[in-house]
Design a protein around this motif. Structure first.
Motif, mmCIF file in Angstrom:
data_model
loop_
_atom_site.group_PDB
_atom_site.id
_atom_site.type_symbol
_atom_site.label_atom_id
_atom_site.label_comp_id
_atom_site.label_asym_id
_atom_site.label_seq_id
_atom_site.Cartn_x
_atom_site.Cartn_y
_atom_site.Cartn_z
ATOM 1 N N SER A 38 -2.699 3.207 2.783
ATOM 2 C CA SER A 38 -1.798 3.971 1.920
ATOM 3 C C SER A 38 -1.468 3.077 0.737
ATOM 4 O O SER A 38 -1.870 1.898 0.703
ATOM 5 N N PRO A 39 -0.730 3.584 -0.260
ATOM 6 C CA PRO A 39 -0.342 2.717 -1.376
ATOM 7 C C PRO A 39 0.438 1.475 -0.941
ATOM 8 O O PRO A 39 0.505 0.491 -1.679
ATOM 9 N N ALA A 40 0.972 1.515 0.275
ATOM 10 C CA ALA A 40 1.720 0.351 0.786
ATOM 11 C C ALA A 40 0.802 -0.676 1.425
ATOM 12 O O ALA A 40 1.244 -1.781 1.748
ATOM 13 N N GLY A 41 -0.456 -0.329 1.600
ATOM 14 C CA GLY A 41 -1.393 -1.280 2.198
ATOM 15 C C GLY A 41 -2.021 -0.755 3.469
ATOM 16 O O GLY A 41 -1.928 0.423 3.801
ATOM 17 N N PHE A 42 -2.672 -1.643 4.190
ATOM 18 C CA PHE A 42 -3.340 -1.296 5.443
ATOM 19 C C PHE A 42 -2.390 -1.565 6.608
ATOM 20 O O PHE A 42 -2.002 -2.710 6.854
ATOM 21 N N ALA A 43 -2.040 -0.510 7.320
ATOM 22 C CA ALA A 43 -1.047 -0.621 8.401
ATOM 23 C C ALA A 43 -1.498 -1.573 9.497
ATOM 24 O O ALA A 43 -0.672 -2.198 10.171
ATOM 25 N N PRO A 114 -10.765 -4.768 0.077
ATOM 26 C CA PRO A 114 -9.949 -3.563 -0.095
ATOM 27 C C PRO A 114 -8.450 -3.840 -0.124
ATOM 28 O O PRO A 114 -7.716 -3.214 -0.896
ATOM 29 N N TRP A 115 -7.979 -4.760 0.715
ATOM 30 C CA TRP A 115 -6.544 -5.007 0.741
ATOM 31 C C TRP A 115 -6.037 -5.675 -0.548
ATOM 32 O O TRP A 115 -4.824 -5.793 -0.754
ATOM 33 N N ASP A 116 -6.970 -6.096 -1.414
ATOM 34 C CA ASP A 116 -6.579 -6.675 -2.697
ATOM 35 C C ASP A 116 -6.462 -5.628 -3.807
ATOM 36 O O ASP A 116 -6.025 -5.951 -4.917
ATOM 37 N N LEU A 117 -6.852 -4.379 -3.546
ATOM 38 C CA LEU A 117 -6.847 -3.355 -4.585
ATOM 39 C C LEU A 117 -5.426 -2.917 -4.935
ATOM 40 O O LEU A 117 -4.552 -2.827 -4.070
ATOM 41 N N GLY A 121 -1.648 -1.709 -2.861
ATOM 42 C CA GLY A 121 -0.585 -2.688 -3.000
ATOM 43 C C GLY A 121 -1.002 -4.037 -3.518
ATOM 44 O O GLY A 121 -0.175 -4.959 -3.606
ATOM 45 N N GLY A 122 -2.283 -4.208 -3.885
ATOM 46 C CA GLY A 122 -2.763 -5.483 -4.408
ATOM 47 C C GLY A 122 -2.791 -5.510 -5.925
ATOM 48 O O GLY A 122 -2.066 -4.759 -6.588
ATOM 49 N N ALA A 186 -13.583 -3.509 12.917
ATOM 50 C CA ALA A 186 -12.258 -4.112 13.094
ATOM 51 C C ALA A 186 -11.723 -4.642 11.777
ATOM 52 O O ALA A 186 -10.538 -4.469 11.442
ATOM 53 N N GLN A 187 -12.592 -5.266 10.987
ATOM 54 C CA GLN A 187 -12.164 -5.793 9.689
ATOM 55 C C GLN A 187 -11.928 -4.681 8.676
ATOM 56 O O GLN A 187 -11.063 -4.798 7.802
ATOM 57 N N GLN A 188 -12.681 -3.594 8.771
ATOM 58 C CA GLN A 188 -12.448 -2.468 7.885
ATOM 59 C C GLN A 188 -11.084 -1.832 8.164
ATOM 60 O O GLN A 188 -10.382 -1.423 7.238
ATOM 61 N N LEU A 189 -10.713 -1.758 9.434
ATOM 62 C CA LEU A 189 -9.400 -1.214 9.789
ATOM 63 C C LEU A 189 -8.281 -2.060 9.192
ATOM 64 O O LEU A 189 -7.218 -1.535 8.835
ATOM 65 N N ARG A 190 -8.521 -3.345 9.082
ATOM 66 C CA ARG A 190 -7.520 -4.259 8.530
ATOM 67 C C ARG A 190 -7.532 -4.276 6.998
ATOM 68 O O ARG A 190 -6.625 -4.824 6.380
ATOM 69 N N GLY A 191 -8.593 -3.718 6.398
ATOM 70 C CA GLY A 191 -8.704 -3.737 4.943
ATOM 71 C C GLY A 191 -9.430 -4.949 4.411
ATOM 72 O O GLY A 191 -9.379 -5.234 3.211
ATOM 73 N N ALA A 192 -10.124 -5.669 5.289
ATOM 74 C CA ALA A 192 -10.806 -6.894 4.876
ATOM 75 C C ALA A 192 -12.173 -6.627 4.253
ATOM 76 O O ALA A 192 -12.694 -7.491 3.538
#
Length: 237
Positions: A38-43, A114-117, A121-122, A186-192
């Motif tokens: 979500s816009p808040a990041g990866f849960a 992805p978690w940096d986008l 939230g990145g 597993a890493q995709q779920l984390r946004g890595a």
């Protein structure tokens, strides 16, 4: 001398490459990432199971297996007894080589995770890993998927086993592929990572193993021919 069916392997490699390129062309990386964020990041970014078991634990287990394979070069156990010394060395070294190939590409990559986008939230904006030289505003060094190589790197062992222990080779291939996919997911779920990062890691590890197999088989064939020539009686002048 035992020979690897290179034409079949090359065909599989080309087909796999076309599939990975088709995924890249589909542009589905970002939509898939949106499924987990979500816009808040990866849960699930800091989920204890994904972090401590699927990431840290799996990585440690992978290296433990690699260490055991190196020890088995001198003292083989189980199905490894079916391999000669050179094959056991090739098995262990090709796995490490696959990890190194992925790591080197990742080190020079300018693609961020992805978690940096900024959409999650990145600070980075989305840019394809094909956009060479383009800075996305993030830290980069995210392509391909390094953690998935903890499973996919073992794909390279298939080429040795299919020659010397074919009954084991299929299980080895299936297990290595499944491990890489699970670790990549597993890493995709984390946004890595994006899905393409995992797919490219699989292809790079497979191709690295195939290239090493070709070189090793060529070297052995050449050495055998030289030994045969040296043992042949010389015709007097």
């Amino acid at each position: 001398m035992l020979r690897t069916p290179y034409s079949r392997f090359v065909g599989w490699t080309v087909l796999a490459l076309l599939c990975v390129l088709a995924w890249d062309a589909s542009g589905l990386d970002l939509p898939v990432a949106h499924l987990f964020a979500s816009p808040a990041g990866f849960a699930l970014r800091d989920n204890p199971f994904l972090v401590h078991v699927m990431h840290e634990g799996a990585k440690s287990l992978s290296w433990l297996v690699v260490i055991c394979l190196f020890l088995a070069i001198a003292k083989p156990v189980g199905f490894l007894r079916r391999l000669d010394l050179g094959d056991r060395a090739q098995l262990a070294l090709s796995i490490v080589a696959s990890v190194l190939v992925v790591t080197l590409i990742k080190h020079h990559s300018r693609t961020s995770c992805p978690w940096d986008l900024n959409a999650f939230g990145g600070v980075a904006h989305y840019a394809s890993h094909w956009s060479w030289g383009l800075l996305d505003g993030g830290p980069g060094r995210c392509f391909p998927a390094g953690h998935a190589s903890a499973g996919f790197a073992f794909l390279s062992g298939y080429f040795v086993l299919t020659r010397r222990a074919p009954s084991v080779a299929g299980w080895w291939l299936t297990g290595s592929g499944a491990a890489g996919l699970v670790l990549g997911l597993a890493q995709q779920l984390r946004g890595a990572h994006y899905t393409s990062h995992t797919l490219w890691t699989a292809w790079l590890c497979w191709t690295t193993g195939l290239l090493i197999e070709c070189v090793c088989q060529w070297w052995r064939s050449r050495a055998n021919q030289l030994a045969l020539d040296a043992s042949s009686p010389q015709t007097p002048l």
